[in-house]
Design an enzyme around this catalytic site. Sequence first.
Site, PDB file in Angstrom:
ATOM      1  N   LYS A 181      79.878  65.053  66.248  1.00 21.16           N
ATOM      2  CA  LYS A 181      79.287  65.352  64.577  1.00 21.16           C
ATOM      3  C   LYS A 181      77.522  64.975  64.924  1.00 21.16           C
ATOM      4  CE  LYS A 181      77.493  64.935  61.616  1.00 21.16           C
ATOM      5  NZ  LYS A 181      76.028  64.635  61.054  1.00 21.16           N
ATOM      6  N   GLY A 234      73.415  54.989  62.604  1.00 23.92           N
ATOM      7  CA  GLY A 234      72.945  55.241  61.555  1.00 23.92           C
ATOM      8  C   GLY A 234      71.822  53.866  61.336  1.00 23.92           C
ATOM      9  N   THR A 236      71.890  51.682  57.634  1.00 22.86           N
ATOM     10  CA  THR A 236      72.825  50.937  57.340  1.00 22.86           C
ATOM     11  C   THR A 236      73.879  51.271  55.862  1.00 22.86           C
ATOM     12  OG1 THR A 236      71.912  49.515  58.225  1.00 22.86           O
ATOM     13  CG2 THR A 236      72.502  48.691  56.473  1.00 22.86           C
ATOM     14  N   THR A 238      74.201  53.924  55.271  1.00 22.34           N
ATOM     15  CA  THR A 238      75.469  55.514  55.653  1.00 22.34           C
ATOM     16  C   THR A 238      76.563  54.244  56.277  1.00 22.34           C
ATOM     17  OG1 THR A 238      73.880  56.330  56.063  1.00 22.34           O
ATOM     18  CG2 THR A 238      75.923  57.473  56.777  1.00 22.34           C
ATOM     19  N   GLU A 256      76.368  50.806  64.621  1.00 24.66           N
ATOM     20  CA  GLU A 256      75.122  50.633  65.097  1.00 24.66           C
ATOM     21  C   GLU A 256      74.018  51.774  63.897  1.00 24.66           C
ATOM     22  OE1 GLU A 256      75.206  48.676  67.853  1.00 24.66           O
ATOM     23  OE2 GLU A 256      76.659  49.241  69.112  1.00 24.66           O
ATOM     24  N   CYS A 290      65.283  52.102  66.653  1.00 26.54           N
ATOM     25  CA  CYS A 290      66.038  51.445  66.119  1.00 26.54           C
ATOM     26  C   CYS A 290      65.174  50.027  66.354  1.00 26.54           C
ATOM     27  CB  CYS A 290      67.531  51.592  65.518  1.00 26.54           C
ATOM     28  SG  CYS A 290      68.099  51.461  67.783  1.00 26.54           S
ATOM     29  N   GLU A 393      63.157  48.539  56.580  1.00 20.31           N
ATOM     30  CA  GLU A 393      63.116  49.344  57.399  1.00 20.31           C
ATOM     31  C   GLU A 393      63.032  51.039  56.882  1.00 20.31           C
ATOM     32  OE1 GLU A 393      66.705  51.435  59.534  1.00 20.31           O
ATOM     33  OE2 GLU A 393      66.436  50.620  61.174  1.00 20.31           O
TER      34      GLU A 393
END
Length: 489
Positions: A181, A234, A236, A238, A256, A290, A393
């Site tokens: 996805k 994606g 944090t 989520t 990750e 990231c 972030e």
Amino acid sequence: MPDTLANLINNRFEPPRSGQYLDTIEPATGKPYARLPDSSADDINAAVDAAKRAFPAWAATPPAERSRLLLRLADLIDRDLERLARAESIDTGKPISLARSVDIPRAAANFRFFASAILHTESASHQTNLAGAGDPQRAINYTLRQPRGVAGLISPWNLPLYLLSWKLAPALATGNTAVAKPSEVTPMTAHMLSELAVEAGFPPGVLNIVHGRGASAGAALVSHPDVPTISFTGGTETGRAIAHAGADTFKRISLELGGKNPNLVFADADLERAILESVRAAFTNQGQVCLCGSRILVERSIHDEFVDRLVQGAKARRIGDPLDESTEHGALASEDHLKKVHAYVELAKRLGGQIRCGGARAQAPNDRCAGGYFYEPTVITGLDPACRPQQEEIFGPVTIVTPFGSDDEAIAIANSTPFGLASMVWTNNLTRAHTMAERLDSAIVWINCWMLRDLRTPFGGMKHSGLGREGGNEALRFFTEPKNVCIRY
Ligand code: NAD
């Protein structure tokens, strides 16, 4: 490039069962240019069914044959490098030179790497000798590593094909089938990859790609009872939701997640190189990596000179149409994201931060890009390391510089966020380099470099930057189930 994307399910290109579509926007212009399926649980269920049916035969396919198909896919990516790079640049807003030199070649490299890795695996064996009086127990144990079934692979928008292939390659290589996805923000190269996978000759159901939103298609994949493995890259928050959702069915989950990576510059460093690379670490892909160096900690004695030269480097970056060959700094991924980045800059100002350069929407580079999401490379100083812009972030072209007085102070600031993805250290003192590497709370430490990647090394984050590792043997282990077989003799 097609203007209507389709899901790949069982080697067929299918419209969403709901008939609903989402627009995909070109960030450089702010205009929709294609539409993607707004898939629902029905599409995910169909893809998982296909993957489940394909699993036994794919798992039993000799590694050499799986390897051949993955290598074929890598060759097709190479063949279509230019087409894919252009699509990635249009879809994400990143400079085409970056897509051509990094994103697309790296996707091909990911498939090649795991295609060859599965031809060189070993399994463990343990000799047991519990010989006691009268009843010796001697046995040989060996470990089988078997694929786990259907792997659910969820990827973000910043490095679309690169990160999707980083998951697909080890999942398929080890004999799992996959339902991927991709991000709904940047679906184009995933769609193009599905066409290439059919051309490469993957059997039906082995590789399925379902487009759509996280809250619907993504969530349906994560909660599906027939998907034992989830690999997610994606944000944090989520990741936290996925960890919760997967717990009910005891899924194996790799996460990750985000980062707030400290970049430590000591006075004994090669300053020229440290500045050059700090500019690159802060602003590559408009700061949407990231691993970006979003917090720069500089030894006080060189702080002012460093900031002046960093600002020069930031101002020198060529902002331009992502499709222009000379562009170094393209558009941010979406309007919402640009607003989020700018809100952090406004907050930094209210907290007393000094905007040393940037801090605003950049002028459009040409008429075509009049509605684009361009934001200036931004350097901020004078912020408390504990404030929100230093702790959260931002994921944009914004870096914050903070002075430090001692190694201990540098470590305390560096380790003060909830994140633990990557860190950088610039020093010519060998002992300091090793000591910093030991003391930094991050899963990746780059000494006198940034983004120097070897695909065999463990890749991931600690603390709130993730769970588990990708890369090399870590990925091969993640996607396989170890089974111990004990034979007494
Ligand atoms: P995101 O978390 O919003 O979305 C990532 C993916 O998850 C998308 O495909 C999205 O549709 C899907 N998703 C969203 N909600 C979901 C849910 N409830 N269930 C299942 N799937 C769901 O992240 P993003 O904004 O696309 O990407 C940026 C983030 O990714 C940043 O935080 C960045 O640091 C992180 N990132 C991490 C790494 C790494 O390797 N650690 C690499 C790249 C990006």
